[in-house]
Design an enzyme around this catalytic site. Structure first.
Site, PDB file in Angstrom:
ATOM      1  N   GLU A 246       0.828  -1.210   0.000  1.00  0.00           N
ATOM      2  CA  GLU A 246       0.000   0.000   0.000  1.00  0.00           C
ATOM      3  C   GLU A 246       0.862   1.259   0.000  1.00  0.00           C
ATOM      4  O   GLU A 246       2.045   1.219   0.335  1.00  0.00           O
ATOM      5  CB  GLU A 246      -0.948  -0.006   1.197  1.00  0.00           C
ATOM      6  CG  GLU A 246      -0.215   0.134   2.504  1.00  0.00           C
ATOM      7  CD  GLU A 246      -0.938   1.028   3.487  1.00  0.00           C
ATOM      8  OE1 GLU A 246      -1.312   2.158   3.119  1.00  0.00           O
ATOM      9  OE2 GLU A 246      -1.115   0.581   4.626  1.00  0.00           O
TER      10      GLU A 246
ATOM     11  N   LYS B 167      -5.116  11.009   0.176  1.00  0.00           N
ATOM     12  CA  LYS B 167      -5.318   9.646   0.699  1.00  0.00           C
ATOM     13  C   LYS B 167      -6.625   9.108   0.119  1.00  0.00           C
ATOM     14  O   LYS B 167      -7.673   9.723   0.326  1.00  0.00           O
ATOM     15  CB  LYS B 167      -5.366   9.719   2.227  1.00  0.00           C
ATOM     16  CG  LYS B 167      -5.804   8.442   2.934  1.00  0.00           C
ATOM     17  CD  LYS B 167      -5.801   8.654   4.460  1.00  0.00           C
ATOM     18  CE  LYS B 167      -6.542   7.558   5.194  1.00  0.00           C
ATOM     19  NZ  LYS B 167      -6.652   7.812   6.648  1.00  0.00           N
TER      20      LYS B 167
ATOM     21  N   VAL C   1      -5.451   0.645   2.839  1.00  0.00           N
ATOM     22  CA  VAL C   1      -5.582  -0.815   2.809  1.00  0.00           C
ATOM     23  C   VAL C   1      -6.807  -1.206   1.979  1.00  0.00           C
ATOM     24  O   VAL C   1      -6.732  -2.080   1.111  1.00  0.00           O
ATOM     25  CB  VAL C   1      -5.703  -1.378   4.251  1.00  0.00           C
ATOM     26  CG1 VAL C   1      -6.189  -2.822   4.243  1.00  0.00           C
ATOM     27  CG2 VAL C   1      -4.360  -1.269   4.957  1.00  0.00           C
TER      28      VAL C   1
ATOM     29  N   ASP D 207     -16.899   5.676  13.998  1.00  0.00           N
ATOM     30  CA  ASP D 207     -15.792   5.907  13.064  1.00  0.00           C
ATOM     31  C   ASP D 207     -15.073   4.587  12.868  1.00  0.00           C
ATOM     32  O   ASP D 207     -14.266   4.162  13.689  1.00  0.00           O
ATOM     33  CB  ASP D 207     -14.831   6.970  13.597  1.00  0.00           C
ATOM     34  CG  ASP D 207     -13.682   7.244  12.625  1.00  0.00           C
ATOM     35  OD1 ASP D 207     -13.642   6.599  11.549  1.00  0.00           O
ATOM     36  OD2 ASP D 207     -12.836   8.101  12.945  1.00  0.00           O
TER      37      ASP D 207
ATOM     38  N   SER E 162     -13.004   2.232  10.090  1.00  0.00           N
ATOM     39  CA  SER E 162     -12.265   2.286   8.823  1.00  0.00           C
ATOM     40  C   SER E 162     -12.972   1.468   7.745  1.00  0.00           C
ATOM     41  O   SER E 162     -13.480   0.370   8.010  1.00  0.00           O
ATOM     42  CB  SER E 162     -10.856   1.733   9.016  1.00  0.00           C
ATOM     43  OG  SER E 162     -10.179   1.705   7.789  1.00  0.00           O
TER      44      SER E 162
ATOM     45  N   ASP F 193     -11.470  -0.091   5.769  1.00  0.00           N
ATOM     46  CA  ASP F 193     -10.657  -1.315   5.653  1.00  0.00           C
ATOM     47  C   ASP F 193     -11.472  -2.546   6.044  1.00  0.00           C
ATOM     48  O   ASP F 193     -11.350  -3.600   5.425  1.00  0.00           O
ATOM     49  CB  ASP F 193      -9.425  -1.254   6.580  1.00  0.00           C
ATOM     50  CG  ASP F 193      -8.387  -0.241   6.125  1.00  0.00           C
ATOM     51  OD1 ASP F 193      -8.579   0.388   5.063  1.00  0.00           O
ATOM     52  OD2 ASP F 193      -7.374  -0.084   6.845  1.00  0.00           O
TER      53      ASP F 193
ATOM     54  N   LYS G 226      -3.997  -0.835  14.201  1.00  0.00           N
ATOM     55  CA  LYS G 226      -3.190   0.203  14.851  1.00  0.00           C
ATOM     56  C   LYS G 226      -3.662   0.390  16.293  1.00  0.00           C
ATOM     57  O   LYS G 226      -4.854   0.351  16.575  1.00  0.00           O
ATOM     58  CB  LYS G 226      -3.284   1.499  14.038  1.00  0.00           C
ATOM     59  CG  LYS G 226      -2.451   1.404  12.757  1.00  0.00           C
ATOM     60  CD  LYS G 226      -2.465   2.674  11.949  1.00  0.00           C
ATOM     61  CE  LYS G 226      -3.711   2.771  11.131  1.00  0.00           C
ATOM     62  NZ  LYS G 226      -3.657   1.984   9.905  1.00  0.00           N
TER      63      LYS G 226
HETATM   64  N1  PSU Z   1      -0.472   1.047   8.533  1.00  0.00           N
HETATM   65  C1  PSU Z   1       0.580   1.847   8.890  1.00  0.00           C
HETATM   66  N2  PSU Z   1       0.490   3.174   8.558  1.00  0.00           N
HETATM   67  C2  PSU Z   1      -0.592   3.698   7.870  1.00  0.00           C
HETATM   68  C3  PSU Z   1      -1.678   2.861   7.504  1.00  0.00           C
HETATM   69  C4  PSU Z   1      -1.559   1.535   7.865  1.00  0.00           C
HETATM   70  O1  PSU Z   1       1.544   1.374   9.499  1.00  0.00           O
HETATM   71  O2  PSU Z   1      -0.598   4.900   7.569  1.00  0.00           O
HETATM   72  C5  PSU Z   1      -2.876   3.437   6.745  1.00  0.00           C
HETATM   73  C6  PSU Z   1      -3.502   2.365   5.871  1.00  0.00           C
HETATM   74  O3  PSU Z   1      -3.523   2.853   4.550  1.00  0.00           O
HETATM   75  C7  PSU Z   1      -4.899   2.188   6.406  1.00  0.00           C
HETATM   76  C8  PSU Z   1      -5.216   3.564   6.883  1.00  0.00           C
HETATM   77  O4  PSU Z   1      -5.795   1.713   5.422  1.00  0.00           O
HETATM   78  O5  PSU Z   1      -3.978   3.921   7.542  1.00  0.00           O
HETATM   79  C9  PSU Z   1      -6.443   3.601   7.759  1.00  0.00           C
HETATM   80  O6  PSU Z   1      -7.007   4.879   7.704  1.00  0.00           O
HETATM   81  P1  PSU Z   1      -8.509   5.113   8.223  1.00  0.00           P
HETATM   82  O7  PSU Z   1      -8.445   4.862   9.703  1.00  0.00           O
HETATM   83  O8  PSU Z   1      -8.823   6.570   7.891  1.00  0.00           O
HETATM   84  O9  PSU Z   1      -9.393   4.171   7.478  1.00  0.00           O
HETATM   85 MN    MN Z   2     -12.348   6.878   9.851  1.00  0.00          MN
END
Ligand code: PSU
Ligand code: MN
Length: 296
Positions: free
Chosen positions: A22, A83, A103, A133, A135, A137, A154
């Site tokens: 990614e 993004k 992702v 909220d 993701s 993903d 995370k």
């Molecule tokens: N893993 C990491 N760093 C990142 C991400 C994942 O170590 O920056 C990114 C991935 O692209 C994941 C995104 O899909 O963070 C999630 O963002 P959100 O919570 O807005 O869906």
């Molecule tokens: Mn979000």
């Protein structure tokens, strides 16, 4: 519709193993200038294992599977790079913008390109304090057949809520040589995983079983714990401060995750960066082994 790098086009033509990578982690997850260095090192790990790296992103509105050198530099250094999640893809194409893929979006494009294995750092999931909220993903994993290697979700997220969502969505979660769900910067999130696997071959055999019994319409999440975790107290302190800071600054939507990751990187004196880099490298090495194992 998709532009393949020379290397990836050749690998697909010859039916050689490919690992999708990614790009949001490069553009929005790691600080400059380390991000570009890591992007190249990660690709080298895939090549050294005998597979081909396919970093996925959009350049001037065109989906790229595999980036040439200057394209990788743009994703790492250009402030105009946005993004993109899956819902943004067609819009970015039509506006001819450049974007790094999350992702969710990377998995979508990888599956479109026929790639079965994907490495990232940590998955997105349900956010702490704001369980609405969630993701994109998670829903992407529920509908895209791909093996995704990660260090759990995370640690800025609500881990138990995310695990419950993965269960509801019927997405299998495997612990690579562990029964503990990894905590991204930390080796153990404090939650258990039912299914432990010992090898890439075992993961490949699970993948193949799914096809026969038609449970292969979603992802397999392979979690790979970091070996040299962040100091737990430092981690917990920065996490509390970061969450409070995001709240106070009214950070919302897709800015939340980059904000918190950046907060970690700028407050931990290099510790979170070191761990994040170790995570992505180790996940990439395992994803490469899985791609090779799926191949024979
Ligand atoms: N893993 C990491 N760093 C990142 C991400 C994942 O170590 O920056 C990114 C991935 O692209 C994941 C995104 O899909 O963070 C999630 O963002 P959100 O919570 O807005 O869906
Ligand atoms: Mn979000």
């Amino acid at each position: 519709m998709i532009k393949y790098s020379e290397e990836v086009a050749d690998a697909i033509f010859r039916k050689k193993p490919v690992v999708a990578l990614e790009s949001t982690i490069i553009s929005h997850g790691l600080p400059r200038p380390k991000n570009l260095e890591v992007a190249f090192e990660v690709e080298a790990i895939v090549r050294d294992s005998g597979a081909t790296p396919a970093t996925i992103a959009l350049i001037d509105g065109v989906i790229h599977v595999g980036l040439e050198l200057e394209e990788m530099e743009r994703i790492a250094n250009d402030d105009q790079v946005v993004k993109a999640s899956t819902r943004d893809l067609a819009i970015i194409e039509s506006k001819k913008l450049s974007a790094a893929t999350t992702v969710a979006a990377t998995a979508h494009i990888a599956a479109l390109a026929g790639i079965s294995v994907f490495a990232t750092g940590g998955l997105g999931g349900v956010h702490r304090g704001h369980t609405y909220d969630e993701s994109a993903d998670l829903l992407a994993l529920a509908r895209i057949p791909i093996v995704i290697v990660c260090a759990g979700v995370k640690s800025i997220l609500d881990v138990p809520a995310t695990l419950e969502r993965l269960e509801t969505l019927a997405v299998p979660v495997l612990g690579y040589r562990t029964n503990k769900f990894p905590g991204f910067y930390l080796t153990d999130s404090g939650y258990e995983i039912e299914h432990r696997v010992e090898s890439a071959d075992e993961i490949a055999s699970i993948w193949k079983n799914r096809v026969e019994i038609k449970t292969d319409d979603c992802a397999i999440v392979v979690t790979n714990p970091v070996q040299n975790q962040m100091d737990v107290e430092l981690h917990n302190r920065i996490l509390q401060e970061g969450l409070a800071g995001a709240e106070a600054a009214h950070i919302t939507g897709k800015a939340v995750t980059p904000y918190l990751l950046e907060y970690f990187h700028s407050s931990s004196g290099g510790e979170s960066l070191r761990v994040n880099i170790e995570i992505i490298k180790s996940n990439t090495a395992l994803a490469s082994q899985i791609a090779l194992a799926l191949h024979h």
